[in-house]
Design an enzyme around this catalytic site. Sequence first.
Site, PDB file in Angstrom:
ATOM      1  N   ALA A  35       0.849  -1.206   0.000  1.00  0.00           N
ATOM      2  CA  ALA A  35       0.000   0.000   0.000  1.00  0.00           C
ATOM      3  C   ALA A  35       0.875   1.245   0.000  1.00  0.00           C
ATOM      4  CB  ALA A  35      -0.936  -0.021   1.214  1.00  0.00           C
ATOM      5  N   ASN A  71      13.732  -8.000  -2.916  1.00  0.00           N
ATOM      6  CA  ASN A  71      12.363  -8.052  -3.441  1.00  0.00           C
ATOM      7  C   ASN A  71      11.922  -9.477  -3.771  1.00  0.00           C
ATOM      8  OD1 ASN A  71      11.955  -5.394  -2.995  1.00  0.00           O
ATOM      9  ND2 ASN A  71      12.042  -4.746  -5.145  1.00  0.00           N
ATOM     10  N   THR A  73       6.346  -5.125  -8.894  1.00  0.00           N
ATOM     11  CA  THR A  73       7.609  -4.990  -8.171  1.00  0.00           C
ATOM     12  C   THR A  73       8.801  -5.247  -9.096  1.00  0.00           C
ATOM     13  OG1 THR A  73       6.471  -5.821  -6.206  1.00  0.00           O
ATOM     14  CG2 THR A  73       8.882  -5.830  -6.148  1.00  0.00           C
ATOM     15  N   HIS A 132      12.085  -4.953 -18.716  1.00  0.00           N
ATOM     16  CA  HIS A 132      11.869  -3.611 -18.156  1.00  0.00           C
ATOM     17  C   HIS A 132      13.173  -3.179 -17.500  1.00  0.00           C
ATOM     18  CE1 HIS A 132       9.662  -0.262 -16.598  1.00  0.00           C
ATOM     19  NE2 HIS A 132       9.722  -0.650 -15.341  1.00  0.00           N
TER      20      HIS A 132
HETATM   21  N1  APR Z   1       4.093  -7.607   2.298  1.00  0.00           N
HETATM   22  C1  APR Z   1       3.297  -6.559   1.998  1.00  0.00           C
HETATM   23  N2  APR Z   1       3.783  -5.333   1.766  1.00  0.00           N
HETATM   24  C2  APR Z   1       5.102  -5.157   1.860  1.00  0.00           C
HETATM   25  C3  APR Z   1       5.990  -6.206   2.163  1.00  0.00           C
HETATM   26  C4  APR Z   1       5.426  -7.491   2.392  1.00  0.00           C
HETATM   27  N3  APR Z   1       6.173  -8.531   2.675  1.00  0.00           N
HETATM   28  N4  APR Z   1       7.247  -5.715   2.195  1.00  0.00           N
HETATM   29  C5  APR Z   1       7.154  -4.407   1.892  1.00  0.00           C
HETATM   30  N5  APR Z   1       5.870  -4.064   1.690  1.00  0.00           N
HETATM   31  C6  APR Z   1       5.301  -2.751   1.397  1.00  0.00           C
HETATM   32  C7  APR Z   1       6.016  -1.621   2.108  1.00  0.00           C
HETATM   33  O1  APR Z   1       5.639  -1.563   3.469  1.00  0.00           O
HETATM   34  C8  APR Z   1       5.544  -0.420   1.313  1.00  0.00           C
HETATM   35  O2  APR Z   1       4.383   0.172   1.851  1.00  0.00           O
HETATM   36  O3  APR Z   1       5.462  -2.430   0.025  1.00  0.00           O
HETATM   37  C9  APR Z   1       5.226  -1.019  -0.078  1.00  0.00           C
HETATM   38  C10 APR Z   1       6.090  -0.449  -1.178  1.00  0.00           C
HETATM   39  O4  APR Z   1       5.742   0.877  -1.328  1.00  0.00           O
HETATM   40  P1  APR Z   1       6.799   2.036  -1.669  1.00  0.00           P
HETATM   41  O5  APR Z   1       7.980   1.894  -0.787  1.00  0.00           O
HETATM   42  O6  APR Z   1       6.052   3.315  -1.672  1.00  0.00           O
HETATM   43  O7  APR Z   1       7.300   1.666  -3.132  1.00  0.00           O
HETATM   44  P2  APR Z   1       6.529   1.935  -4.509  1.00  0.00           P
HETATM   45  O8  APR Z   1       6.985   3.221  -5.089  1.00  0.00           O
HETATM   46  O9  APR Z   1       5.077   1.713  -4.330  1.00  0.00           O
HETATM   47  O10 APR Z   1       7.145   0.783  -5.415  1.00  0.00           O
HETATM   48  C11 APR Z   1       6.846  -0.562  -5.178  1.00  0.00           C
HETATM   49  O11 APR Z   1       6.941  -1.151  -7.487  1.00  0.00           O
HETATM   50  O12 APR Z   1       7.537   0.122  -9.293  1.00  0.00           O
HETATM   51  C12 APR Z   1       7.965  -0.852  -8.406  1.00  0.00           C
HETATM   52  O13 APR Z   1      10.361  -0.531  -8.246  1.00  0.00           O
HETATM   53  C13 APR Z   1       9.118  -0.362  -7.572  1.00  0.00           C
HETATM   54  O14 APR Z   1       9.654  -2.474  -6.600  1.00  0.00           O
HETATM   55  C14 APR Z   1       9.013  -1.232  -6.372  1.00  0.00           C
HETATM   56  C15 APR Z   1       7.511  -1.432  -6.229  1.00  0.00           C
END
Ligand code: APR
Length: 310
Positions: free
Chosen positions: A12, A97, A121, A177
């Site tokens: 989220a 990741n 991701t 990508h």
């Molecule tokens: N389960 C659920 N959520 C998780 C987990 C997990 N095991 N580990 C991390 N998260 C959540 C984090 O808490 C965070 O809120 O994933 C979210 C990632 O959000 P952001 O840090 O804002 O990253 P974002 O810009 O949304 O990018 C997410 O998408 O475009 C790709 O390269 C980018 O790999 C990245 C992903």
Amino acid sequence: MGARAKLTVVGAGNVGASVAQYAVEKELGDVVLVDVLEGIPQGKALDLAQAGPVHHYDSRLVGSNGYDETAGSDIVVITAGLARKPGMTRDDLLFKNAEIVGAVVEQVAAKSPEAILILVTNPLDAMVQLAWQKSGFPPQRVVGMAGILDSARFRTFIAQELAVSVENVTAFVLGGHGDTMVPLPRYSTVAGIPITDLLPADRIEALVKRTANGGAEIVALLKSGSAYYAPAAATVEMVEAILKDKKKILPCAAYLDGQYGVKGLYVGVPVKLGRSGVEQIIEIKLTAEEQAAFQKSAGAVRELVDKLKL
Ligand code: APR
């Protein structure tokens, strides 16, 4: 499936919350937001629900730190993981990741065995391959978002260069990508006219380079995260194509089983997206040079996949 489709978004953060926002604004279905951070998915779901009366949507939104609420989802979008920081490539995110996505997919697949998984991701292509293997789902139901975003970036730059509507511009980007993505100017058009007839080669080359570097350009500006509006918009285009069974031809990371000379690997190609997921891989003729660039890009994906020992 009930009267409404059910969409789960895992992660989220920036991308995940924007996916939820665009999806409910289009009333594509009810949305469950999942994150490990306590309160974040619940808070964002509540906030988005309260935008409903103003923005005219009735979608239900729920936030959770677990997976019970996600049971029976039609589509699960996975954005969980780390985002890039300045100086990092997408590939730098690989091991961390992979751990996150692997764990998420196992839980999601157990609760929603009939779902279609859309991976966001990074590093994208390797994460899709991982999700496919961990889920045990058929390859048609596991797909990655990348090509729509890369081509949306290319379309934006082409439209700006020619001062025409972005709606007139279509663009074609193949491959992984990453830095080796393969924008195809021959198949990129303005109102049907190939851009190779409209722009000199050196300008096209500059736009192609900017497209391949499009994510890094934004990371360098934001400094504390990566792009999310366009990635989320691209993801929701896939969600909509699937839920509405539109049979839309879109570039996505899809499982190749010999197409384009690649076997057993997820790479970006044009596909037909409908209610069954990836319903067809569209093969287009490539020149020798384009095919070589595509092979190089697939090779870069294969290297990452090998590092994960998939
Ligand atoms: N389960 C659920 N959520 C998780 C987990 C997990 N095991 N580990 C991390 N998260 C959540 C984090 O808490 C965070 O809120 O994933 C979210 C990632 O959000 P952001 O840090 O804002 O990253 P974002 O810009 O949304 O990018 C997410 O998408 O475009 C790709 O390269 C980018 O790999 C990245 C992903």
